[in-house]
Scaffold this motif. Sequence first.
Motif, PDB file in Angstrom:
ATOM      1  N   ILE A  55      89.387  15.818  51.926  1.00 22.44           N
ATOM      2  CA  ILE A  55      89.804  14.429  52.115  1.00 22.44           C
ATOM      3  C   ILE A  55      88.565  13.537  52.061  1.00 22.44           C
ATOM      4  CG2 ILE A  55      91.001  12.811  53.656  1.00 22.44           C
ATOM      5  CD1 ILE A  55      92.811  15.126  52.771  1.00 22.44           C
ATOM      6  N   ASN A  56      88.638  12.432  51.307  1.00 20.21           N
ATOM      7  CA  ASN A  56      87.488  11.522  51.245  1.00 20.21           C
ATOM      8  C   ASN A  56      87.518  10.545  52.425  1.00 20.21           C
ATOM      9  OD1 ASN A  56      89.283   9.437  50.557  1.00 20.21           O
ATOM     10  ND2 ASN A  56      88.676   9.406  48.396  1.00 20.21           N
ATOM     11  N   THR A  57      86.526   9.656  52.501  1.00 23.64           N
ATOM     12  CA  THR A  57      86.424   8.741  53.643  1.00 23.64           C
ATOM     13  C   THR A  57      87.543   7.707  53.683  1.00 23.64           C
ATOM     14  OG1 THR A  57      84.850   7.420  52.368  1.00 23.64           O
ATOM     15  CG2 THR A  57      83.934   8.973  53.952  1.00 23.64           C
ATOM     16  N   ASP A  58      88.266   7.534  52.574  1.00 25.15           N
ATOM     17  CA  ASP A  58      89.415   6.630  52.556  1.00 25.15           C
ATOM     18  C   ASP A  58      90.698   7.333  52.988  1.00 25.15           C
ATOM     19  OD1 ASP A  58      87.859   4.500  51.611  1.00 25.15           O
ATOM     20  OD2 ASP A  58      88.166   5.094  49.520  1.00 25.15           O
ATOM     21  N   GLY A  59      90.592   8.626  53.344  1.00 22.88           N
ATOM     22  CA  GLY A  59      91.773   9.382  53.762  1.00 22.88           C
ATOM     23  C   GLY A  59      92.601   9.915  52.620  1.00 22.88           C
ATOM     24  N   ILE A  60      92.035   9.908  51.416  1.00 21.93           N
ATOM     25  CA  ILE A  60      92.749  10.373  50.222  1.00 21.93           C
ATOM     26  C   ILE A  60      92.348  11.813  49.909  1.00 21.93           C
ATOM     27  CG2 ILE A  60      93.083   9.998  47.742  1.00 21.93           C
ATOM     28  CD1 ILE A  60      92.454   7.002  48.328  1.00 21.93           C
ATOM     29  N   GLU A  61      93.341  12.649  49.649  1.00 18.39           N
ATOM     30  CA  GLU A  61      93.066  14.043  49.282  1.00 18.39           C
ATOM     31  C   GLU A  61      92.462  14.095  47.891  1.00 18.39           C
ATOM     32  OE1 GLU A  61      95.672  17.935  48.187  1.00 18.39           O
ATOM     33  OE2 GLU A  61      96.181  16.955  50.089  1.00 18.39           O
ATOM     34  N   VAL A  62      91.291  14.756  47.762  1.00 13.39           N
ATOM     35  CA  VAL A  62      90.642  14.891  46.464  1.00 13.39           C
ATOM     36  C   VAL A  62      90.810  16.296  45.889  1.00 13.39           C
ATOM     37  CG1 VAL A  62      88.973  13.063  46.936  1.00 13.39           C
ATOM     38  CG2 VAL A  62      88.360  15.427  47.439  1.00 13.39           C
ATOM     39  N   SER A  63      91.001  17.283  46.768  1.00 17.62           N
ATOM     40  CA  SER A  63      91.189  18.648  46.301  1.00 17.62           C
ATOM     41  C   SER A  63      91.892  19.481  47.367  1.00 17.62           C
ATOM     42  CB  SER A  63      89.851  19.297  45.924  1.00 17.62           C
ATOM     43  OG  SER A  63      88.969  19.299  47.021  1.00 17.62           O
ATOM     44  N   SER A  64      92.488  20.563  46.906  1.00 20.67           N
ATOM     45  CA  SER A  64      93.156  21.501  47.805  1.00 20.67           C
ATOM     46  C   SER A  64      92.846  22.909  47.312  1.00 20.67           C
ATOM     47  CB  SER A  64      94.666  21.255  47.803  1.00 20.67           C
ATOM     48  OG  SER A  64      95.316  22.182  48.636  1.00 20.67           O
ATOM     49  N   PHE A  65      92.321  23.732  48.200  1.00 22.37           N
ATOM     50  CA  PHE A  65      91.935  25.100  47.854  1.00 22.37           C
ATOM     51  C   PHE A  65      92.775  26.089  48.651  1.00 22.37           C
ATOM     52  CE2 PHE A  65      88.277  22.773  46.497  1.00 22.37           C
ATOM     53  CZ  PHE A  65      87.661  23.528  45.517  1.00 22.37           C
ATOM     54  N   ASN A  66      93.175  27.166  47.992  1.00 26.33           N
ATOM     55  CA  ASN A  66      93.882  28.268  48.643  1.00 26.33           C
ATOM     56  C   ASN A  66      93.061  29.537  48.449  1.00 26.33           C
ATOM     57  OD1 ASN A  66      96.439  26.897  49.367  1.00 26.33           O
ATOM     58  ND2 ASN A  66      96.500  26.582  47.161  1.00 26.33           N
ATOM     59  N   PHE A  67      92.879  30.265  49.546  1.00 23.18           N
ATOM     60  CA  PHE A  67      92.132  31.523  49.504  1.00 23.18           C
ATOM     61  C   PHE A  67      93.003  32.635  50.070  1.00 23.18           C
ATOM     62  CE2 PHE A  67      88.995  28.169  49.723  1.00 23.18           C
ATOM     63  CZ  PHE A  67      88.097  28.537  48.745  1.00 23.18           C
ATOM     64  N   GLU A  68      93.096  33.736  49.325  1.00 26.96           N
ATOM     65  CA  GLU A  68      93.801  34.915  49.809  1.00 26.96           C
ATOM     66  C   GLU A  68      92.765  35.846  50.425  1.00 26.96           C
ATOM     67  OE1 GLU A  68      96.923  38.329  48.281  1.00 26.96           O
ATOM     68  OE2 GLU A  68      95.377  37.617  46.891  1.00 26.96           O
ATOM     69  N   TRP A  69      92.788  35.952  51.744  1.00 27.20           N
ATOM     70  CA  TRP A  69      91.871  36.831  52.465  1.00 27.20           C
ATOM     71  C   TRP A  69      92.552  38.169  52.713  1.00 27.20           C
ATOM     72  CZ3 TRP A  69      86.868  35.988  53.533  1.00 27.20           C
ATOM     73  CH2 TRP A  69      86.381  34.677  53.416  1.00 27.20           C
ATOM     74  N   THR A  70      91.803  39.245  52.495  1.00 29.34           N
ATOM     75  CA  THR A  70      92.283  40.575  52.851  1.00 29.34           C
ATOM     76  C   THR A  70      91.509  41.022  54.075  1.00 29.34           C
ATOM     77  OG1 THR A  70      90.683  41.712  51.432  1.00 29.34           O
ATOM     78  CG2 THR A  70      92.814  41.169  50.453  1.00 29.34           C
ATOM     79  N   ILE A  71      92.220  41.656  55.003  1.00 27.79           N
ATOM     80  CA  ILE A  71      91.561  42.189  56.196  1.00 27.79           C
ATOM     81  C   ILE A  71      92.013  43.621  56.414  1.00 27.79           C
ATOM     82  CG2 ILE A  71      91.256  39.970  57.351  1.00 27.79           C
ATOM     83  CD1 ILE A  71      93.721  40.615  59.045  1.00 27.79           C
ATOM     84  N   LYS A  72      91.124  44.409  57.001  1.00 26.81           N
ATOM     85  CA  LYS A  72      91.455  45.803  57.298  1.00 26.81           C
ATOM     86  C   LYS A  72      90.651  46.226  58.518  1.00 26.81           C
ATOM     87  CE  LYS A  72      92.051  50.320  55.403  1.00 26.81           C
ATOM     88  NZ  LYS A  72      92.282  51.111  54.241  1.00 26.81           N
ATOM     89  N   VAL A  73      91.356  46.876  59.456  1.00 25.23           N
ATOM     90  CA  VAL A  73      90.696  47.394  60.638  1.00 25.23           C
ATOM     91  C   VAL A  73      89.864  48.608  60.233  1.00 25.23           C
ATOM     92  CG1 VAL A  73      91.026  48.373  62.952  1.00 25.23           C
ATOM     93  CG2 VAL A  73      92.567  46.576  62.118  1.00 25.23           C
ATOM     94  N   LYS A  74      88.593  48.598  60.630  1.00 26.63           N
ATOM     95  CA  LYS A  74      87.708  49.725  60.314  1.00 26.63           C
ATOM     96  C   LYS A  74      88.001  50.862  61.289  1.00 26.63           C
ATOM     97  CE  LYS A  74      83.959  46.789  58.666  1.00 26.63           C
ATOM     98  NZ  LYS A  74      82.577  46.371  58.915  1.00 26.63           N
TER      99      LYS A  74
END
Length: 151
Positions: free
Chosen positions: A131-150
Motif C-alpha cells: 500500500i502506498n502513502t495515499d492508501g492505494i494498493e500497488v501490489s499483492s503477493f501470494n507465497f505458498e510456504w511449506t512446513i515440516k516438523v523435523k
Amino acid sequence: MSITPSKLNSFLMFKLPSAFLCGVRVKSIDHTTCIVTVKHRWINQNPFNSMFWAVQGMAAELTTGALMMNKIKESGKKISMLVANNNATFTKKATGRITFECNEGHLIDQAINKAIESMDGQTVWLNAKGINTDGIEVSSFNFEWTIKVKK
C-alpha cells in the motif's frame, strides 16, 4: 529470545544485504501481523522510475516469512520452512514509501498445529499487500510456504 523488528533488521543487514541496501525494514511484528516498509529510491528503481518488482517481492516475502519464523519459534518445535510457489499482481506504479502487511497469523497457526499432529508436511498460502502513502494498493503477493516438523 523473542523476534523483534530490530533483530530482524539486523538479520537483514548480515544475511540478506541486498534487501537491507534497498531499504527493506521491518516496522512491527506480533502474533497475527507483520509490517514491512520500503521507500522508492535510486538504488531500488527500475527504468520506469518506480520501484523494481523484485524489491517489492523481498519486502512482501519478509512479511510472510518473519511471521512464519515467529510462529515456529512460539511452537517450540523444530520446523523447517520453504517457499514452494509465489505469484504477484501489480496494480499501480510503486513510488514513495510502500507498506507491506501480512495479517494471516491464524492460517500459520492452523498449518503448524496440523503439521505437529500429523507429522506430515503442510502448505499454507499467505498474502502480503503493498500500500502506498495515499492508501492505494500497488501490489499483492501470494507465497505458498511449506512446513515440516523435523524428526
